[in-house]
Design an enzyme around this catalytic site. Structure first.
Site, PDB file in Angstrom:
ATOM      1  N   GLY A 105       2.612  11.072   6.950  1.00  0.00           N
ATOM      2  CA  GLY A 105       1.692  12.150   7.345  1.00  0.00           C
ATOM      3  C   GLY A 105       0.912  12.767   6.204  1.00  0.00           C
ATOM      4  O   GLY A 105       0.410  13.887   6.352  1.00  0.00           O
ATOM      5  N   ARG A 122       6.068   3.694  -6.707  1.00  0.00           N
ATOM      6  CA  ARG A 122       4.716   4.150  -6.422  1.00  0.00           C
ATOM      7  C   ARG A 122       3.712   3.221  -7.113  1.00  0.00           C
ATOM      8  O   ARG A 122       3.974   2.730  -8.220  1.00  0.00           O
ATOM      9  CB  ARG A 122       4.580   5.566  -6.979  1.00  0.00           C
ATOM     10  CG  ARG A 122       3.236   6.228  -6.765  1.00  0.00           C
ATOM     11  CD  ARG A 122       3.022   6.585  -5.327  1.00  0.00           C
ATOM     12  NE  ARG A 122       1.974   7.577  -5.146  1.00  0.00           N
ATOM     13  CZ  ARG A 122       1.389   7.796  -3.978  1.00  0.00           C
ATOM     14  NH1 ARG A 122       1.744   7.117  -2.898  1.00  0.00           N
ATOM     15  NH2 ARG A 122       0.482   8.726  -3.859  1.00  0.00           N
ATOM     16  N   THR A 149       1.731   6.322   6.284  1.00  0.00           N
ATOM     17  CA  THR A 149       2.936   6.090   5.542  1.00  0.00           C
ATOM     18  C   THR A 149       4.027   5.875   6.581  1.00  0.00           C
ATOM     19  O   THR A 149       3.800   6.101   7.752  1.00  0.00           O
ATOM     20  CB  THR A 149       3.136   7.378   4.697  1.00  0.00           C
ATOM     21  OG1 THR A 149       1.999   7.529   3.862  1.00  0.00           O
ATOM     22  CG2 THR A 149       4.382   7.409   3.912  1.00  0.00           C
ATOM     23  N   SER A 205       1.898  12.039  -4.912  1.00  0.00           N
ATOM     24  CA  SER A 205       2.225  11.741  -3.516  1.00  0.00           C
ATOM     25  C   SER A 205       2.820  12.978  -2.856  1.00  0.00           C
ATOM     26  O   SER A 205       3.240  13.921  -3.530  1.00  0.00           O
ATOM     27  CB  SER A 205       3.246  10.601  -3.492  1.00  0.00           C
ATOM     28  OG  SER A 205       3.780  10.442  -2.203  1.00  0.00           O
TER      29      SER A 205
HETATM   30  N1  GLY Z   1      -0.390   8.314   0.565  1.00  0.00           N
HETATM   31  C1  GLY Z   1       0.294   9.443   1.031  1.00  0.00           C
HETATM   32  C2  GLY Z   1       1.226  10.025   0.024  1.00  0.00           C
HETATM   33  O1  GLY Z   1       1.664   9.313  -0.854  1.00  0.00           O
HETATM   34  O2  GLY Z   1       1.532  11.183   0.073  1.00  0.00           O
END
Ligand code: GLY
Length: 574
Positions: free
Chosen positions: A472, A104, A380, A451
């Protein structure tokens, strides 16, 4: 006589029409999953699926294929595939080990809690969503290389080469990619480095044209030759920092050098005797998925109740309680004490189940629970891979919005993320997905933003049974959950489970979002009678998730792959 001839003509035309189209309509509605004996790769982009399956055919394992696909998607699915963003990988190895790699993005060292508030304390969404201020320190390159070193079998040169070839020699543009370029052309126009890549001197690309990305090929070459240093140090890093500085961002060389992916223990829960292996914080996905499934496990679903108001009532109540918990209790666990054990406890889920009555509970009267008492016990993309050795890999990766913040690094050819918008810039104020977060997800230097990505592997009798995930944003977790329910409770094959229309509720706003065909008039009327508000389908999410999944029949040794028709990809097996 003339009349008889015309009637015969009409009958023949009608016959031809019906025989030509009826099978197509039927099979379109009930597609079969792809079948294979040895391995399967499912992604949203066919060229990337083909890269992955070739690695498997060459003897690579699922991790080798996952790394190759990760780099390939950066070339063939710039919408969300990336090297300028981040993601999560969940791995099940054939020796029984389950693990995850967290790559991340992180907040830069110079980030501050109130960096997106103006002098009056008002949140300025454009700063967290757009431009260089929205960028989190990218994690994808470090994460993919870490996974390869620890669990792959092939050298980096081998798995990155197909992506280099696709960027250098080009690939044929499909209609969806062209439409996505055109839709975003006005945004790309703001950044010359992006406009020159995603248009031909301002003219849109056409379907079928060959799309080459020489700058991106060069960057991938730097990574091939120098590993992580090829991205986080040297010429690529210089170009990235130059671009960030030019647009007023705060990421520095020190941020890049300090970036490290983290191998974390997965979130493990159970559902009706299956083991669910999913992503821990900084994703909320694994915990919230487990919490919803734990609540729903208390029900016995009647095979005929799918799609009824009674069924949606159960799902929506579970979603509301779990998303209320998400808003308060979830954040990067390296910075905030996430009450993971409590949130995963079956007793905690039972206490929520017992609160659910026969009518809708308004979200205003649902508050995050007190899971501490139970301590004792986005755009995503997702891809799923299973190999002939019995290893499974589930990866969700993101730039956050479509094409991230739309800024291509000049000379390096890759897009930057706008992941900083996943932090709670001002607790209580929604982000681009309407999600509300709390202190647990406030901005701190080097913290990872929360996230919803939910790459998941489900084990049956200790062996991979389902590999699943979806993009999504906030709708990811409910998408993954509904596919799992469709398979386990309603016995659907993986393609049908993915194809079926979906609903979504995230506590706030207090309304049910739903796809076309998910809620018919009768069901809508009954849901309203139970006290639910339904979102205006014309003004809300067009689709809920794009799931990419695999189901393994371990008895008959058949691997089934299913790509979501909501996207444009394919399942490729051999
Ligand atoms: N950017 C969407 C997520 O990480 O949930």
């Amino acid at each position: 006589m003339k009349n008889t001839k015309s009637i015969i003509k009409i009958v023949i035309i009608l016959f031809l029409f019906t025989t030509a189209f009826i099978p197509k309509i039927c099979f379109g509605a009930f597609q079969k999953p792809q079948k294979a004996k040895n391995g399967m790769v499912v992604t949203v982009s066919t060229p990337a699926s083909l890269v992955g399956v070739q690695i498997l055919k060459d003897g690579g394992n699922a991790v080798d294929a996952a790394v190759a696909v990760g780099f390939a998607l950066a070339v063939t699915y710039p919408y969300a595939g990336n090297i300028g963003g981040g993601g999560f990988m969940v791995i099940h190895l054939n020796n029984g080990k389950n693990t995850t790699i967290d790559f991340r993005e992180k907040a830069p060292l110079r980030a501050t809690r109130d960096m997106y508030l103006d002098k009056d304390g008002n949140y300025t969404p454009s700063l967290s969503k757009e431009g260089a201020t929205s960028v989190g320190v990218p994690g994808s390159v470090a994460g993919l290389i870490c996974a390869l070193k620890r669990y792959g079998t092939m050298p980096l040169e081998k798995v990155i080469q197909p992506a280099i070839d696709l960027a250098e020699k080009g690939w044929r543009l499909d209609d969806r990619t062209v439409a996505a370029f055109i839709k975003n052309l006005e945004n790309f126009k703001k950044y010359p480095s992006s406009y020159k890549i995603f248009s031909k001197d301002g003219k849109p690309y056409l379907e079928g044209e060959i799309f080459k990305q020489p700058d991106l090929a060069w960057t991938l070459e730097q990574i091939k030759e120098n590993g992580t240093d090829g991205f986080y140090k040297g010429k690529v890093a210089d170009l990235l920092i130059k671009q960030i500085k030019e647009f007023g961002g705060i990421i520095s060389h020190k941020d890049l050098i300090k970036y490290k992916p983290v191998e974390r223990k997965p979130v493990i829960s159970t559902y009706r005797g299956h083991k669910i292996v999913s992503m821990p914080p900084p994703s909320s996905g694994g915990i919230i998925l487990a919490e919803m499934l734990n609540i729903l496990e208390n029900y016995h679903f009647n095979p005929n109740e799918w799609g009824s108001s009674i069924y949606y009532h159960k799902l929506v109540e579970a979603m509301k309680y779990a998303y209320a918990d998400r808003s308060v209790h979830l954040g990067d666990a390296d910075f905030y004490p996430v009450p993971q054990k409590g949130l995963l406890s079956k007793e905690y889920a039972k206490s929520i189940f017992l609160k659910i009555g026969n009518k809708a509970t308004p979200s205003s009267s649902i508050k995050a629970g007190n899971p501490m008492r139970y301590q004792e016990s986005t755009e995503t993309t997702h891809y799923s891979i299973y190999d002939k050795y019995g290893n499974a890999v589930s990866v969700t990766t993101t730039l956050n919005s479509a094409f991230g913040n739309k800024i291509v690094v000049e000379g390096a050819g890759f897009l930057l993320n706008n992941e900083m918008d996943d932090f709670s810039s001002k607790p209580g104020v929604p982000n681009q997905f309407g999600l509300i977060g709390g202190e647990g997800n406030s901005i701190q230097p080097e913290k990872r933003m929360l996230s919803s990505m939910t790459p998941t592997i489900i084990l049956k009798d200790g062996k991979p049974y389902i590999v699943i995930g979806s993009p999504g944003g906030s709708t990811i977790i409910t998408t993954v959950m509904q596919v799992i329910l469709n398979c386990i409770d309603f016995n659907m094959d993986i393609q049908t489970a993915i194809d079926m229309p979906r609903i979504h509720h995230q506590w706030l706003p207090d309304k049910i979002f739903f796809e076309k065909y998910a809620v018919n008039l009768d069901t809508a009327e009954k849901l309203r009678a139970l006290g639910y508000k339904l979102a205006d389908i014309r003004k809300s999410f067009r689709i809920l998730g794009i799931a990419e999944g695999i189901m393994i029949d371990n008895t008959n040794h058949i691997i089934y792959g299913a790509s979501d028709p909501r996207g444009g990809g394919s399942a490729e097996g051999y």
